[in-house]
Design a protein around this motif. Structure first.
Motif, PDB file in Angstrom:
ATOM      1  N   HIS A  72       6.801  -4.635  -0.358  1.00  0.00           N
ATOM      2  CA  HIS A  72       7.139  -3.540   0.555  1.00  0.00           C
ATOM      3  C   HIS A  72       6.625  -2.206   0.020  1.00  0.00           C
ATOM      4  O   HIS A  72       6.024  -1.415   0.759  1.00  0.00           O
ATOM      5  CB  HIS A  72       8.659  -3.485   0.735  1.00  0.00           C
ATOM      6  CG  HIS A  72       9.132  -2.398   1.647  1.00  0.00           C
ATOM      7  ND1 HIS A  72       9.361  -2.594   2.991  1.00  0.00           N
ATOM      8  CD2 HIS A  72       9.413  -1.085   1.414  1.00  0.00           C
ATOM      9  CE1 HIS A  72       9.766  -1.466   3.540  1.00  0.00           C
ATOM     10  NE2 HIS A  72       9.811  -0.536   2.608  1.00  0.00           N
ATOM     11  N   ARG A  75       2.873  -1.859   0.290  1.00  0.00           N
ATOM     12  CA  ARG A  75       2.446  -1.485   1.652  1.00  0.00           C
ATOM     13  C   ARG A  75       2.684   0.000   1.911  1.00  0.00           C
ATOM     14  O   ARG A  75       1.829   0.673   2.511  1.00  0.00           O
ATOM     15  CB  ARG A  75       3.183  -2.328   2.692  1.00  0.00           C
ATOM     16  CG  ARG A  75       2.757  -3.786   2.735  1.00  0.00           C
ATOM     17  CD  ARG A  75       3.287  -4.471   3.986  1.00  0.00           C
ATOM     18  NE  ARG A  75       4.744  -4.510   4.017  1.00  0.00           N
ATOM     19  CZ  ARG A  75       5.484  -5.475   3.481  1.00  0.00           C
ATOM     20  NH1 ARG A  75       4.894  -6.475   2.846  1.00  0.00           N
ATOM     21  NH2 ARG A  75       6.791  -5.450   3.565  1.00  0.00           N
ATOM     22  N   THR A  78       0.065   1.988  -0.086  1.00  0.00           N
ATOM     23  CA  THR A  78      -1.273   1.779   0.473  1.00  0.00           C
ATOM     24  C   THR A  78      -1.454   2.549   1.778  1.00  0.00           C
ATOM     25  O   THR A  78      -2.560   3.019   2.078  1.00  0.00           O
ATOM     26  CB  THR A  78      -1.514   0.278   0.714  1.00  0.00           C
ATOM     27  OG1 THR A  78      -1.368  -0.432  -0.524  1.00  0.00           O
ATOM     28  CG2 THR A  78      -2.918   0.032   1.251  1.00  0.00           C
ATOM     29  N   SER A  79      -0.380   2.686   2.545  1.00  0.00           N
ATOM     30  CA  SER A  79      -0.471   3.419   3.808  1.00  0.00           C
ATOM     31  C   SER A  79      -0.864   4.882   3.579  1.00  0.00           C
ATOM     32  O   SER A  79      -1.432   5.529   4.463  1.00  0.00           O
ATOM     33  CB  SER A  79       0.858   3.345   4.570  1.00  0.00           C
ATOM     34  OG  SER A  79       1.871   4.085   3.904  1.00  0.00           O
TER      35      SER A  79
END
Length: 365
Positions: A72, A75, A78-79
């Motif tokens: 989680h 992610r 990385t966003s």
């Protein structure tokens, strides 16, 4: 405050390594941008290091959390990279890191309650009545702070669950407890308090804050459990540990935390800093258990005295480790100390950064 480990030392897999490169670059930017006069409250550096140490901690503690929290956070970080401008990426990473400080860390870090465990005001003949009345309140919804303190005290044998010192008020007012303490070699007594694992003080009835916290806890697989602790339900027995006052204070500031021991139920290593300075002896490992007499009394009326929840303790331990490594715990302590010492703004605006950091920490309220 500790610097992020090098790429070779971070202990991450391929996806994590790619992220770590970016975090090291962001850490370098934060260090280069830090004016020496403002280093005391360097939110950008705190934010970047929070992300790094949470990422590293989630990966290292997969036996406690599984891979979901790590994936989680990968992610989420990385966003932030889906922006062409390097400065915007840096700002997005800082904002994400401070979001974890403002929400998740604050969820477990609160001001010590300060109210000692309640005085029973009973003599020896009525001790059984005290137990009966305490157990009558067990399971009622919502619980009050006072009732859960009594239940935790009964469950823990009228002793601090960590140091095992006896509760002073119980020794004064309950003959059985006083005699049990007197039977010990060199008995120690102290004021005890009910320490909450999941802080009720952090909720404050703010729906937006509550929604954000629930979203964060969902990544640990604890969304439903967290929901059950909101509002007055935070006073649940599995969310409370009886602690001597000094231990409670260090617990609330992340100077003390409990590390679950793999393969050993209800067993924890006692971790932290400056513990050897405390006036009461602290064991290196503890095992929580329900006092045998209290367990028998509860069973007789078909009730259960629940022990502190292992998964909540594990998440709090992660927050404590990261808060100390990243410098977030030290920053919070400095801000609070300076606010206590400050009554007016300096004419030259030198308190602007102090107030900015404090307001940033309160944006979730």
């Amino acid at each position: 405050m500790t610097a992020l480990p090098s790429l070779d030392e971070c202990g991450l897999e391929k996806t994590g390594l790619n992220i770590w490169k970016k975090l090291l670059e962001a850490e370098k930017t934060a260090l280069e941008d830090t004016d020496s006069s403002k280093a005391k409250y360097n939110d950008p550096l705190i934010g970047i290091r929070l992300l790094g140490f949470f990422l590293k901690d989630f990966r290292a503690h997969t036996p406690d959390f599984g891979l979901t929290p790590y994936a989680h956070l990968c992610r989420e970080i990385t966003s932030c990279f889906n922006i062409s401008d390097d400065e915007a990426i840096y700002d997005a990473l800082v904002e994400l890191g401070l979001r974890y400080r403002n929400y998740l860390l604050r969820l477990f870090c609160s001001n010590t309650g300060g109210e000692p465990t309640p005085s029973q005001n009973v003599s020896q003949p009525s001790f059984d009545v005290v137990k009966e009345r305490t157990l009558e309140e067990l399971g009622k919804v919502p619980q009050t702070t006072r009732s859960v303190k009594k239940q935790a005290l009964l469950r823990d044998g009228y002793r601090c669950a960590i140091s095992r010192v006896y509760d002073m008020r119980s020794c004064r007012n309950i003959d059985e407890v006083r005699l049990a303490a007197a039977a010990q070699e060199n008995p120690v007594v102290a004021d005890t308090e009910a320490a909450h694992i999941f802080s009720g003080n952090a909720q404050d009835g703010d729906k937006d804050y509550a929604a954000t916290v629930l979203a964060m806890l969902e990544m640990f697989g604890l969304k439903e459990k967290a929901k059950s602790l909101y509002g007055d339900q935070v006073n649940s027995l599995h969310n409370v540990i009886t602690m001597a006052h000094d231990l409670h204070a260090t617990f609330d500031t992340f100077d003390l935390w409990l590390e679950p021991v793999a393969g050993q139920e209800n067993t924890y290593d006692v971790c932290g800093k400056l513990l050897h300075w405390l006036s009461i002896p602290i064991p290196s490992r503890i095992t929580f258990s329900v006092d045998p007499e209290a367990a028998a009394a509860a069973e007789a009326v078909n009730k259960e005295l629940m022990l502190p929840d292992r998964s909540l303790i594990a998440i709090r331990a992660a927050c404590a480790r990261v808060a100390n490594l990243s410098g977030a715990a030290e920053q919070a302590d400095r801000i609070l100390r300076d606010l206590e010492d400050t009554t007016v703004l300096a004419d030259d605006g030198s308190l602007a950064e102090l107030l900015s950091s404090r307001l940033s920490a309160l944006t979730s309220r």
